[in-house]
Enzyme design. Structure first.
Site, PDB file in Angstrom:
ATOM      1  N   LYS A  35      38.016  36.036  43.933  1.00 49.29           N
ATOM      2  CA  LYS A  35      38.394  35.535  42.697  1.00 49.29           C
ATOM      3  C   LYS A  35      39.403  36.964  42.202  1.00 49.29           C
ATOM      4  CE  LYS A  35      36.392  36.692  37.586  1.00 49.29           C
ATOM      5  NZ  LYS A  35      35.404  36.299  37.058  1.00 49.29           N
ATOM      6  N   SER A 112      35.340  33.567  33.288  1.00 44.60           N
ATOM      7  CA  SER A 112      36.505  33.858  33.541  1.00 44.60           C
ATOM      8  C   SER A 112      36.358  33.850  34.991  1.00 44.60           C
ATOM      9  CB  SER A 112      36.237  35.713  33.665  1.00 44.60           C
ATOM     10  OG  SER A 112      35.559  36.495  33.762  1.00 44.60           O
ATOM     11  N   SER A 136      30.311  34.284  33.652  1.00 38.11           N
ATOM     12  CA  SER A 136      31.603  33.999  33.705  1.00 38.11           C
ATOM     13  C   SER A 136      31.380  32.757  34.923  1.00 38.11           C
ATOM     14  CB  SER A 136      32.454  35.545  33.884  1.00 38.11           C
ATOM     15  OG  SER A 136      33.070  35.428  32.782  1.00 38.11           O
TER      16      SER A 136
END
Length: 403
Positions: A35, A112, A136
């Site tokens: 990420k 996210s 997330s």
């Protein structure tokens, strides 16, 4: 990122040369997608916003979480799109687009950690490194039919990770199978612990009411399968005495998260004037208005909720909840205003217990509604991550044996 539906942020050629020089270890042969909140040496960290890259230097070292996974043998194959500054649960990004959800085409991947989930679901990576502040990892795992771990708060160092809300932020992994989740998580967690195994399951009626009727109908049998796999009983007594307490817990969580997010990023926002998508912009605007008194009141209530959860999870209990209220929303729901604050609130009611108590949680692919994945969330006492991972493997083995 020329194609907004590809989850990758390309690495520069000199870095790509190093990607396949991973040492031998338990993760040898497994591909790692990271990420874009985590530093990778020699590669800009974007945090989902172009202005962040413009105002920050290129890191010289890997984030500790990245370093641990690479030291265990994982080969880094790319960085992945994140929602802006990790403050969303949808999985879209106003600047870079929405990564694909192959398990639910035409639907949001969840955020996210959207790009990491997408990369794993697409088979482009075996391990997706992400963060979980308010769901997330758990939400995209649920939407994409994957396994995902949110570790105990503080268990995985966050050095070299763009923060959002320090008292809730965690770093964990997303995988396609439970065994890889256990192996990758062991590398990430560091020094192993040996907590007692799960002794009973709590499936409180009041919290389950936060999910949709069809979600409850599909996931209730999954709780039975989990109990059978672990050889334990199920307790469905309410978690809270007061019917309004779950909503108060949600408000407490969102207040503290927003206050901390503004303390973390407010000065940068005021100095750098980044352009945010509408949802993220609105959340930061609201966060700027919160006071220390707001934070203090919420903190006092958080302590009461954490104490209650600590009592309920003592003695090897595990809290079983839907990982999300329902399956992934359609992409155009967000575009045309169909996904609103009420949807976000419904998700946070289910994800906030782990955050408020600093507990680890795992999302397990556990069923489908009209062919769309649903995840079951399991929460245990802080520090009992290994017991949670063993339960995930036991559940997966049990499900495979029934097929």
């Amino acid at each position: 990122m020329t194609d907004p539906f590809v989850p990758w942020i390309p690495l520069r050629e000199p870095d790509a040369v190093q990607l396949h020089r991973a040492p031998a270890g338990p993760l040898t042969g497994l591909r790692l997608a990271v990420k874009d909140l985590f530093d990778v040496a020699g590669t800009p960290t974007g945090a989902g916003n172009p202005r962040w890259i413009e105002t920050h230097g290129v890191p010289e070292a890997d984030a500790e979480a990245v370093a641990r996974l690479r030291a265990a043998g994982a080969s880094l194959v790319g960085k992945t799109i994140t929602d802006e500054l990790a403050w969303s649960l949808n999985g879209s990004n106003a600047h870079y687009g929405t990564p694909e959800n192959p398990a639910a085409p035409g639907r949001l991947p969840g955020g996210s950690s959207s790009g990491s989930a997408s990369a794993v679901a697409l088979g482009l990576a075996d391990i997706g490194l992400g963060t979980d502040t308010g769901g997330s990892i758990r939400v995209p795992a649920s939407y994409c039919g994957l396994f995902g771990l949110r570790p105990s708060h503080g268990r995985v160092p966050l050095d070299g990770v763009v923060p959002l809300s320090a008292s809730f932020d965690t770093a964990g992994v997303i995988t396609r199978d439970a065994e890889t989740l256990r192996t990758a998580s062991a590398a990430l967690l560091g020094e192993p612990r040996r907590p007692a195994p799960i002794a009973r399951i709590l499936a409180p009626r009041d919290v389950w009411e936060a999910a949709r009727t069809e979600t409850r109908a599909v996931l209730a049998p999954a709780v039975e399968r989990l109990a059978s796999a672990l050889g334990v009983a199920i307790d469905r007594a309410p978690l809270f005495e007061d019917a309004d307490e779950l909503e108060r817990a949600r408000v407490t969580y969102t207040t503290i998260q927003a206050y901390e997010a503004w303390q973390t990023h407010g000065a940068w926002i005021e100095a750098s004037s980044p352009e945010f998508g509408p949802g993220v912009a609105a959340r930061f605007a609201n966060a700027a208005r919160l006071t220390e008194d707001d934070r203090d009141r919420a903190t006092r209530h958080r302590e009461r909720v954490a104490d209650l959860l600590g009592e309920r999870l003592a003695g090897g209990a595990a809290l079983a909840l839907p990982a999300a209220p329902g399956p992934a929303p359609m992409l155009d729901q967000e575009t045309h205003g169909g996904f609103d604050a009420l949807d976000r609130e419904a998700i946070v009611r289910l994800t906030c217990p782990a955050g408020l108590s600093g507990a680890p949680a795992v999302a397990l692919p556990a069923g489908e509604v009209t062919g769309l994945p649903l995840g079951l969330q399991l929460v245990v006492s802080p520090g009992s991550d290994e017991a949670l991972l063993e339960a995930a493997v036991a559940f997966a083995v049990h499900v495979r044996a029934r097929r």
